[in-house]
Design an enzyme around this catalytic site. Structure first.
Site, PDB file in Angstrom:
ATOM      1  N   HIS A  18       0.553  -0.848  -0.189  1.00 51.98           N
ATOM      2  CA  HIS A  18       0.325  -0.066   0.175  1.00 51.98           C
ATOM      3  C   HIS A  18       1.064   0.743   0.023  1.00 51.98           C
ATOM      4  O   HIS A  18       0.512   1.906  -0.807  1.00 51.98           O
ATOM      5  CB  HIS A  18      -0.834   0.131   1.489  1.00 51.98           C
ATOM      6  CG  HIS A  18      -1.998  -1.038   0.894  1.00 51.98           C
ATOM      7  ND1 HIS A  18      -3.505  -0.719   0.723  1.00 51.98           N
ATOM      8  CD2 HIS A  18      -1.900  -2.533   1.692  1.00 51.98           C
ATOM      9  CE1 HIS A  18      -3.562  -1.512   0.580  1.00 51.98           C
ATOM     10  NE2 HIS A  18      -3.443  -2.912   1.178  1.00 51.98           N
ATOM     11  N   ASP A 118      -6.088   5.865   0.717  1.00 53.40           N
ATOM     12  CA  ASP A 118      -6.214   4.467   0.349  1.00 53.40           C
ATOM     13  C   ASP A 118      -7.218   3.994   0.924  1.00 53.40           C
ATOM     14  O   ASP A 118      -8.210   4.458   1.433  1.00 53.40           O
ATOM     15  CB  ASP A 118      -5.095   3.930   1.202  1.00 53.40           C
ATOM     16  CG  ASP A 118      -5.103   2.311   1.697  1.00 53.40           C
ATOM     17  OD1 ASP A 118      -4.247   2.342   0.066  1.00 53.40           O
ATOM     18  OD2 ASP A 118      -5.748   1.253   1.766  1.00 53.40           O
TER      19      ASP A 118
HETATM   20 BR1  BUP Z   1       9.909  -8.246  -0.519  1.00 56.89          BR
HETATM   21  C1  BUP Z   1      10.621  -6.983  -1.409  1.00 56.89           C
HETATM   22  N1  BUP Z   1      11.650  -5.562  -2.340  1.00 56.89           N
HETATM   23  O1  BUP Z   1      12.323  -7.204  -1.241  1.00 56.89           O
HETATM   24  P1  BUP Z   1       3.066  -6.422  -3.942  1.00 56.89           P
HETATM   25  C2  BUP Z   1       9.274  -6.038  -2.037  1.00 56.89           C
HETATM   26  N2  BUP Z   1       9.577  -5.514  -3.123  1.00 56.89           N
HETATM   27  O2  BUP Z   1      11.536  -3.419  -4.027  1.00 56.89           O
HETATM   28  P2  BUP Z   1       3.181  -7.350  -1.088  1.00 56.89           P
HETATM   29  C3  BUP Z   1      10.582  -4.666  -2.886  1.00 56.89           C
HETATM   30  O3  BUP Z   1       7.374  -3.843  -2.249  1.00 56.89           O
HETATM   31  P3  BUP Z   1      -0.126  -6.706  -0.654  1.00 56.89           P
HETATM   32  C4  BUP Z   1      11.583  -6.529  -2.317  1.00 56.89           C
HETATM   33  O4  BUP Z   1       8.901  -4.195  -5.639  1.00 56.89           O
HETATM   34  C5  BUP Z   1       6.760  -3.858  -4.423  1.00 56.89           C
HETATM   35  O5  BUP Z   1       6.851  -2.683  -4.695  1.00 56.89           O
HETATM   36  C6  BUP Z   1       8.125  -4.841  -4.551  1.00 56.89           C
HETATM   37  O6  BUP Z   1       4.023  -5.122  -3.190  1.00 56.89           O
HETATM   38  C7  BUP Z   1       8.644  -4.156  -3.863  1.00 56.89           C
HETATM   39  O7  BUP Z   1       3.057  -7.030  -2.697  1.00 56.89           O
HETATM   40  C8  BUP Z   1       6.106  -3.779  -3.029  1.00 56.89           C
HETATM   41  O8  BUP Z   1       3.338  -6.797  -4.731  1.00 56.89           O
HETATM   42  C9  BUP Z   1       5.477  -5.438  -2.718  1.00 56.89           C
HETATM   43  O9  BUP Z   1       1.858  -5.658  -4.000  1.00 56.89           O
HETATM   44  O10 BUP Z   1       1.962  -6.061  -0.432  1.00 56.89           O
HETATM   45  O11 BUP Z   1       4.197  -7.010  -0.391  1.00 56.89           O
HETATM   46  O12 BUP Z   1       2.414  -8.644  -0.845  1.00 56.89           O
HETATM   47  O13 BUP Z   1      -0.577  -8.149  -0.203  1.00 56.89           O
HETATM   48  O14 BUP Z   1      -0.192  -5.067  -0.425  1.00 56.89           O
HETATM   49  O15 BUP Z   1       0.061  -6.993  -2.486  1.00 56.89           O
END
Ligand code: BUP
Length: 456
Positions: A18, A118
């Site tokens: 988020h 959000d």
């Molecule tokens: Br782990 C990791 N580096 O090591 P998502 C994640 N990310 O840049 P999530 C990194 O965090 P929700 C790491 O690129 C993305 O922008 C990744 O968001 C970054 O999954 C973010 O992909 C992760 O939406 O969150 O973390 O499960 O449950 O809210 O979707």
């Protein structure tokens, strides 16, 4: 500062999934001359969130910050044997502290023109924005299909429709969905996630507009249906402004390892910031990666909340495994810059839980995704990965991988990495994504439209 430029306050909720799109939007708006205030919730659930916020503010001195100290909250429904997800508890805690916002927000100077909040704040923010006479825009951090579900679900609850018996689920105006694609907690009447989703859906309708981190070419049908008023009448306009771009590019020791690998040879493996696989799942996935014979960069998590994740890589995967794969696999536990990894020429595929940010980032870079949804919105996201041509989704794998064996995982990974047809399709998705966000693209136009309406 732009003449007559709007002053926008951004209020993210909890978790990197988020926070990330909010920080990206904050940097984008500030870069386009808006005055931006980031509302910073204290405390955050993860250390990663507080570190990213601190770093962001120090590298973006033009962005103002406003501290929002939320009231502590413990879920009274929690059954001690199943601890409630700390991120869900935080969503609820933020909602319960909404009454603290009006005095904080009204103290800002110059006065605010609009709020961007959000979805998890939707029910609490309406009285705030009404009280302050401020238009509120929701920045929706998942796919448009999930947005349709959130918009429609209050009706399911109001009409007392049971969703238990039918194998399918209908959202007006959209193709029927298999019920197995919906977030499982929706089937539990008492689950905090279901309660939050219903109240968020009711709040959503009161927003002035909805910004989404998606783009037309990826979800044109769903976006059109949302804007036709077919899903729920009175839904505010939905603007697709994605994929949102990063505000900086990080480095790490992994970069030199990646740079030593042949082009397109490495599978990037990550299940996002809030999924920790069980010990058995880690073992089978490790076995699969080993059996696949492909090179891999694996971001491993031992615990949902980083502060409680103290196990060493070796404890999680075993010394012998590390020794066997040392020439073709790199396993990391620290935060990596996923955008920079996906951009790297050595990367040929992404085994992903399909968090929506990860999907949009893979789309931007045209990196094929092998979808392995774990919970929440991730099956809906995976369905878009599949239908858009960005990747493959083996539905029989279900949620997570309780029963999946290394043999099967390895076979799929190998086939996936050799799939030339898929690479072409993913490259096309990448071109569309960059076109949408680039100069004169649909997403850029929608962003400008938002900034102009915010000014008034
Ligand atoms: Br782990 C990791 N580096 O090591 P998502 C994640 N990310 O840049 P999530 C990194 O965090 P929700 C790491 O690129 C993305 O922008 C990744 O968001 C970054 O999954 C973010 O992909 C992760 O939406 O969150 O973390 O499960 O449950 O809210 O979707």
């Amino acid at each position: 500062r732009m003449e007559n430029s709007p002053h926008v306050a951004l209020l993210p909720s909890a978790g990197m999934g988020h926070l990330t799109p909010f920080l990206r939007l904050a940097a984008t708006l500030a870069g386009r001359g808006c005055t931006v205030t980031l509302v910073v919730t204290h405390p955050t659930v993860s250390l990663t969130e507080s570190q990213h916020i601190t770093h962001f503010l120090s590298t973006h001195p033009q962005v103002h910050s406003l501290n929002f100290h939320i009231l502590p909250f413990d879920d009274p429904i929690t059954d001690n044997s199943i601890p409630t997800d700390p991120f869900f508890l935080q969503f609820e805690a933020i909602q319960r502290s909404g009454h603290l916002l009006p005095p904080l927000l009204s103290s800002l100077s110059p006065p605010l023109s609009s709020l961007v909040t959000d979805i998890m704040l939707a029910p609490t923010i309406d009285p705030v924005s009404t009280h302050l006479c401020l238009p509120n825009y929701v920045l929706f951090t998942s796919c448009a299909k999930m947005l349709a579900l959130v918009a429609h679900f209050p009706t399911v609850s109001d009409k007392g429709i049971s969703i238990d018996l039918d194998p399918n689920f209908d959202i007006p105006g959209l193709p029927t969905l298999p019920k197995s694609w919906l977030p499982p907690p929706l089937f539990d009447q008492t689950h905090i996630f279901r309660r939050l989703l219903i109240s968020n859906g009711r709040g959503l309708i009161k927003a002035k507009g909805i910004l989404t981190n998606t783009f037309q070419a990826l979800e044109s049908e769903t976006l059109a249906t949302l804007n036709d008023g077919k899903i729920v009448s009175g839904l505010p306009p939905v603007l697709a402004i994605g994929p949102l771009e990063p505000y900086e590019y990080g480095q790490g020791p992994w970069i030199s390892w990646l740079s030593a690998q042949p082009a397109g040879s490495v599978m990037y493996v990550s299940f996002g910031s809030r999924t920790a696989l069980s010990k058995e799942e880690i073992r089978e996935l490790g076995d699969g990666l080993e059996k696949s014979g492909v090179r891999f960069l694996w971001v491993l998590k031992g615990n949902k909340v980083d502060k409680e994740d103290s196990q060493e890589i070796e404890d999680l995967v075993g010394y012998d495994f590390l020794k066997r794969v040392k020439n073709r696999g790199l396993i990391v536990k620290d935060w990596v810059d996923q955008w920079v990894i996906l951009e790297h020429v050595a990367i040929g595929g992404f085994l992903s839980h399909c968090g929506w940010n990860s999907v949009t980032e893979a789309a931007w870079h045209g990196v094929p995704v092998l979808a392995w949804p774990q919970h929440g919105d991730q099956k809906l996201n995976a369905s878009i990965v599949k239908s858009s041509g960005l990747g493959l989704w083996e539905e029989s794998w279900g949620w997570g991988g309780e029963k999946l064996k290394g043999e099967e995982i390895g076979k799929r990974i190998r086939e996936f990495m050799e799939n030339e047809e898929l690479k072409k399709k993913a490259t096309n998705v990448g071109e569309e994504a960059r076109k949408a966000a680039g100069k004169g693209g649909n997403s850029e136009k929608a962003l400008i439209e938002f900034m102009q309406t915010s000014k008034k």
